[in-house]
Structures are given as C-alpha cells and as structure tokens.
Enzyme design. Sequence first.
Site, short mmCIF file in Angstrom:
data_model
loop_
_atom_site.label_atom_id
_atom_site.label_comp_id
_atom_site.label_asym_id
_atom_site.label_seq_id
_atom_site.Cartn_x
_atom_site.Cartn_y
_atom_site.Cartn_z
N ASN A 139 -4.58 2.36 2.70
CA ASN A 139 -5.54 1.51 2.00
C ASN A 139 -6.93 2.08 2.28
OD1 ASN A 139 -7.22 -0.49 1.05
ND2 ASN A 139 -6.71 -1.97 2.67
N LYS B 92 -9.71 1.11 1.16
CA LYS B 92 -10.77 0.09 1.10
C LYS B 92 -11.92 0.61 0.21
CE LYS B 92 -9.28 -1.41 5.60
NZ LYS B 92 -9.50 -2.26 6.73
N HIS C 64 -4.87 -9.22 0.87
CA HIS C 64 -5.36 -8.51 2.07
C HIS C 64 -6.29 -9.45 2.84
CE1 HIS C 64 -7.49 -5.67 4.61
NE2 HIS C 64 -6.45 -4.88 4.45
N GLU D 19 -9.02 -9.03 4.26
CA GLU D 19 -10.45 -8.94 3.91
C GLU D 19 -10.74 -9.73 2.65
OE1 GLU D 19 -10.82 -4.67 4.11
OE2 GLU D 19 -10.52 -4.80 6.28
N GLU E 56 -0.12 -7.93 8.79
CA GLU E 56 -1.34 -7.36 9.33
C GLU E 56 -2.08 -8.42 10.14
OE1 GLU E 56 -2.63 -3.72 6.92
OE2 GLU E 56 -3.47 -5.47 5.92
N GLY F 211 -8.92 -2.77 11.78
CA GLY F 211 -10.21 -2.08 11.90
C GLY F 211 -10.87 -2.30 13.26
N SER G 150 -4.84 -1.01 12.75
CA SER G 150 -5.22 0.08 13.67
C SER G 150 -4.07 1.04 13.96
CB SER G 150 -5.80 -0.48 14.96
OG SER G 150 -6.99 -1.20 14.70
C1 PEP Z 1 -5.86 -2.44 6.53
O1 PEP Z 1 -6.98 -2.64 6.11
O2 PEP Z 1 -4.90 -2.74 5.82
C2 PEP Z 1 -5.71 -1.86 7.87
C3 PEP Z 1 -4.55 -1.94 8.43
O3 PEP Z 1 -6.82 -1.26 8.42
P1 PEP Z 1 -6.89 -0.41 9.79
O4 PEP Z 1 -5.71 0.52 9.82
O5 PEP Z 1 -8.19 0.33 9.71
O6 PEP Z 1 -6.84 -1.40 10.92
#
Ligand code: PEP
Length: 278
Positions: A9, A11, A115, A117, A190, A196, A236
């Site tokens: 992703n 973003k 998601h 976010e 997630e 992040g 992450s």
């Molecule tokens: C995401 O935004 O779906 C995600 C898992 O981000 P990150 O790997 O940067 O934590």
Amino acid sequence: MTAVIVAGNWKMNLGPRDAELFLDAFAAVFGGSGEPADGQARPGGCRVALFPPAVSLDAARRRKAQLEESGAWGRAPALELGVQQIHAEADGAFTGETSAEQASQAGATLALVGHSERRTIFHETDDMVVRRVQAAFRAGLAPMLCVGEQLEERKAGRLEAVLLRQLEAVLSPPELRAGIRPETFSVAYEPVWAIGTGETATPDDAAEAHAILRGCLVDRLGEEIGAAIPILYGGSVKPANADELLAAPEVGGLLVGGASLDPGDFAALVGAGGRAGS
Ligand code: PEP
C-alpha cells in the site's frame, strides 16, 4: 493451500513517474528469465499486489505491460493492481473522489476498503465501509477489507469485539455474503497501533487476531469458503520480520505500507511470501 499474498500500500506516495521507476527496479531484482542466483528473491507461488495512488494506477498498468512485452519483467511475479479507496457511487458530483468503475478502467482489479487511516483520519464508519464493499463488487473489483483495533481498545480487552464488529458489518448483508469467494475477497488484520509506528505485533498477537477472524468467516460463510478466504497481516512489516509473521497460524499474506516503497525491500518481502507458500 491458498497462495500467500504480498501486497504493498503506497498510501499518498509515488506519482506516475515514480511508479514507472519503481516497476523498472522491481523487475530488475528478478533479473531476466534465467535461474535465480543464490540469495535472489524467488516469488514462488506468491500472489503480488500493489495499491498505488489512484493517479498512478494507469502509469503502473502501462509500465507493467511494457516490461512484460519487452521481456524485462523476467521472472518477476504476476502483479495485480489495486486502488486504495473507492467511493460508493459509480459517478456523480463527488469532487475529488474515485469510483470503483473508474479504478477498474485504470487497471485496478483490487480495492482496499476500510483502511484504518480512512476510518480514523477521514471518519469512515462501518456503514460506509459496507457500501464501498458493495461498490467494489458492482465494478468487479475484489475488496481487501482492513480491520484492526486501536491501542486503547486492545488495552481495554476489546480486541475480539472490535474485530467482529468490523468484519460482521460486511458479512451480514446476504447479498454481500453471496458474492464472497476466496478469489473475490480478502481480509487484512492491521492493528492500528502497529501501522507506520515501527511497532509490530508479535506472531502470537497476529495468530490470536487471525483466529478470531477465521472463526467468524467460517461461521458466516461455511467451512469451505470461510476457511479459504485469505487473511493478511499488516503493521510495520519489513524483510526482517516477514518470515516469522508468515509462519504464524492463519497468516496468509502481508499488507505492507512503508517497506513497499522500496523496490528492493518489496522484492525481499515477495521472496518471503514465496518461501512461505512453497
Ligand atoms: C498499511 O498502511 O497498511 C501499513 C501496514 O503500513 P506500515 O507497513 O507502514 O505499518
């Protein structure tokens, strides 16, 4: 066994030109059509997907086709493209939004929905998520439903309640359940506190959450379909922790944010997916 999925992703990163350069570098890691040298990523049976910003989708699709036609894609795995966000309507006066139909025209076959976010920064509710899943199916896109708990919810012992609320919302409407198959729907767990932040859930944390989600999928969709719906882990993920996360029970893939922006790291994650799927 259902193929492991490794999805990136991006973003709000990587414009059209950056997307082309990324794909050039990603293909180069897999180097032509010969046998892989030791240490090179081996995609195996891993399914690979990227979710570029909507404005970069078409460029990614065209570059992938050019690389395939010229032979430069080599042993790089088949790549599916997805859109990060879709509006519930097909068209209309919704300035700035992208519909599932438009994303499909630009090359998407997948759509992220819900998601964290979107849920937290843009205040998307479960009802809005359900309508976006409906829109994805209407346009022939396979939704990847993101679910996950906030840190306070986890600390308050509400992990199961939150995950079930988010998943049940989508599995409850009978017409949605009818369209769900392992090839048309996936779930990404997630934990919001791990996105992040550099904070990764342990394999045990992931296994606990994935078991809750699997139980609900089997309960609502029956053993045959419910047991085969892919459940990805995200939060992450990096090349250094991918193998142990993929080894956790019920972890059928990875959804990767930050580490998917680097073609070398993303190729290494695809290699981990290939090892897990072999
Ligand atoms: C995401 O935004 O779906 C995600 C898992 O981000 P990150 O790997 O940067 O934590």
